[in-house]
Write an enzyme that holds these catalytic residues in place. Sequence first.
Site, PDB file in Angstrom:
ATOM      1  N   GLU A 135       0.688  -1.349  -0.006  1.00  0.00           N
ATOM      2  CA  GLU A 135       0.013   0.027   0.073  1.00  0.00           C
ATOM      3  C   GLU A 135       0.784   1.174  -0.163  1.00  0.00           C
ATOM      4  O   GLU A 135       0.591   2.173  -0.748  1.00  0.00           O
ATOM      5  CB  GLU A 135      -0.877   0.113   1.247  1.00  0.00           C
ATOM      6  CG  GLU A 135      -1.624   1.390   1.390  1.00  0.00           C
ATOM      7  CD  GLU A 135      -2.828   1.241   2.481  1.00  0.00           C
ATOM      8  OE1 GLU A 135      -2.873   0.530   3.384  1.00  0.00           O
ATOM      9  OE2 GLU A 135      -3.488   2.430   2.302  1.00  0.00           O
ATOM     10  N   ASP A 162      -1.021  -4.893   3.051  1.00  0.00           N
ATOM     11  CA  ASP A 162      -1.519  -4.024   3.652  1.00  0.00           C
ATOM     12  C   ASP A 162      -0.797  -3.858   5.025  1.00  0.00           C
ATOM     13  O   ASP A 162      -1.230  -4.799   5.857  1.00  0.00           O
ATOM     14  CB  ASP A 162      -3.086  -3.800   3.719  1.00  0.00           C
ATOM     15  CG  ASP A 162      -3.506  -2.342   4.306  1.00  0.00           C
ATOM     16  OD1 ASP A 162      -2.875  -1.631   4.959  1.00  0.00           O
ATOM     17  OD2 ASP A 162      -4.853  -2.132   3.899  1.00  0.00           O
ATOM     18  N   ILE A 167      -0.668  -1.681   7.562  1.00  0.00           N
ATOM     19  CA  ILE A 167      -1.497  -1.231   8.788  1.00  0.00           C
ATOM     20  C   ILE A 167      -3.015  -1.257   7.997  1.00  0.00           C
ATOM     21  O   ILE A 167      -3.224  -0.246   7.289  1.00  0.00           O
ATOM     22  CB  ILE A 167      -1.273  -0.182   9.595  1.00  0.00           C
ATOM     23  CG1 ILE A 167       0.100  -0.396  10.161  1.00  0.00           C
ATOM     24  CG2 ILE A 167      -2.299   0.079  10.627  1.00  0.00           C
ATOM     25  CD1 ILE A 167       0.691   1.028  10.892  1.00  0.00           C
ATOM     26  N   ASP A 168      -3.755  -2.171   8.186  1.00  0.00           N
ATOM     27  CA  ASP A 168      -5.216  -1.837   7.764  1.00  0.00           C
ATOM     28  C   ASP A 168      -6.100  -1.474   8.643  1.00  0.00           C
ATOM     29  O   ASP A 168      -6.230  -1.987   9.923  1.00  0.00           O
ATOM     30  CB  ASP A 168      -5.712  -3.117   6.973  1.00  0.00           C
ATOM     31  CG  ASP A 168      -7.195  -2.797   6.255  1.00  0.00           C
ATOM     32  OD1 ASP A 168      -7.235  -2.020   5.754  1.00  0.00           O
ATOM     33  OD2 ASP A 168      -7.867  -3.908   5.958  1.00  0.00           O
ATOM     34  N   THR A 222      -5.561   2.326   9.232  1.00  0.00           N
ATOM     35  CA  THR A 222      -4.521   3.183   9.709  1.00  0.00           C
ATOM     36  C   THR A 222      -5.360   4.483  10.518  1.00  0.00           C
ATOM     37  O   THR A 222      -4.835   5.074  11.624  1.00  0.00           O
ATOM     38  CB  THR A 222      -3.710   3.844   8.737  1.00  0.00           C
ATOM     39  OG1 THR A 222      -3.148   2.983   7.676  1.00  0.00           O
ATOM     40  CG2 THR A 222      -2.734   4.869   9.043  1.00  0.00           C
ATOM     41  N   ASP A 261      -6.505  -4.039   0.388  1.00  0.00           N
ATOM     42  CA  ASP A 261      -7.745  -4.006   1.354  1.00  0.00           C
ATOM     43  C   ASP A 261      -8.286  -5.408   1.278  1.00  0.00           C
ATOM     44  O   ASP A 261      -9.043  -5.866   2.372  1.00  0.00           O
ATOM     45  CB  ASP A 261      -8.653  -3.228   1.050  1.00  0.00           C
ATOM     46  CG  ASP A 261      -8.022  -1.807   1.380  1.00  0.00           C
ATOM     47  OD1 ASP A 261      -7.209  -1.518   2.190  1.00  0.00           O
ATOM     48  OD2 ASP A 261      -8.347  -0.824   0.568  1.00  0.00           O
TER      49      ASP A 261
HETATM   50  C1  LIP Z   1      -8.831   1.273   4.690  1.00  0.00           C
HETATM   51  C2  LIP Z   1      -9.666   0.031   4.991  1.00  0.00           C
HETATM   52  C3  LIP Z   1     -11.183   0.681   5.308  1.00  0.00           C
HETATM   53  C4  LIP Z   1     -11.732   1.175   4.446  1.00  0.00           C
HETATM   54  C5  LIP Z   1     -10.726   2.353   3.638  1.00  0.00           C
HETATM   55  C6  LIP Z   1      -9.428   1.945   3.661  1.00  0.00           C
HETATM   56  P1  LIP Z   1      -6.232   1.399   5.433  1.00  0.00           P
HETATM   57  O1  LIP Z   1      -7.496   0.844   4.646  1.00  0.00           O
HETATM   58  O2  LIP Z   1      -9.538  -0.995   5.574  1.00  0.00           O
HETATM   59  O3  LIP Z   1     -12.058  -0.087   6.464  1.00  0.00           O
HETATM   60  O4  LIP Z   1     -12.795   1.959   4.620  1.00  0.00           O
HETATM   61  O5  LIP Z   1     -11.368   2.759   2.258  1.00  0.00           O
HETATM   62  O6  LIP Z   1      -9.044   1.292   2.495  1.00  0.00           O
HETATM   63  O7  LIP Z   1      -6.080   2.753   4.383  1.00  0.00           O
HETATM   64  O8  LIP Z   1      -6.328   1.821   6.703  1.00  0.00           O
HETATM   65  O9  LIP Z   1      -5.082   0.508   4.875  1.00  0.00           O
END
Ligand code: LIP
Length: 257
Positions: A65, A81, A83-84, A86, A209
């Site tokens: 990412e 990813d 940190i999913d 963030t 994601d």
């Molecule tokens: C996020 C997701 C979140 C989604 C955002 C974004 P990030 O990922 O997991 O649920 O609503 O669109 O993609 O940016 O924290 O890796």
Amino acid sequence: MASELNTGIKAVHIVGEQLINAIGNSHQIRFKGTVNMVSEMDIWSEKKIKEVLRVEFPEYGFLGEEGEIITGEDSCQWIVDPIDGTTNYVHGYPLFAISIALEKDYEIVMGVVYNPLLDELFHAEKGKGAFLNGKPINVSDTNELRKSLLASGFPYDAWTNPKNNSSEWQRLLRKTISLRSDGVASLDLCHVAAGRLDGYWELNLEPWDMAAGSLIVKEAGGMVSSISGDPFSIYQRNILAANNGIYRALLVELNET
Ligand code: LIP
């Protein structure tokens, strides 16, 4: 010889521990667009994961990412990813995950999603089922939308894009037990896989994601498609995942808004 699964698990455990240690700290933040945050820990985690994966599999490609991209010499690519969730992470809101998938010939064949704060490790390999901390998991058997708990999220361009999921959200709020928005797409998918949620949909997502979580749902016996019902691809930006009992009803509702 190390397997891709064990190497993925090793990587999420290494970064997970450090991410827990740093969650309450003040972070160096920059923005990709209006509200999409990146912290120094996202950058660190991605570099560390890449290092761990490439020790064992130096020939594989890497798509992360935060911009770590390597074109591999092989048909295999890691999709990461770091940190999913963030936005949750930098606010100290205790819900985030690390997601690592392996794509082979454009198909996701392995996925690992780790929630370090709960020490919950979800994984799947194509054709071998889905697991939470080593135990098999399955989607729920709820077969009516009005008895279901769903999750979704809101896109990073929600300020400016009229197609920001609010009409879908309002419609389904009146047809289900309730809705959740946890801000961690990979975990939403794993929660569908584990039967904690009956379904999940989201617009404007990125490959990292959805890659690992989509395989985990399929391997747990769930349905995964685009929101319009087309075959799923991590490159098409949206996803609908549900158990078999409510999938069709949810598809109809999402396409009537
Ligand atoms: C996020 C997701 C979140 C989604 C955002 C974004 P990030 O990922 O997991 O649920 O609503 O669109 O993609 O940016 O924290 O890796």
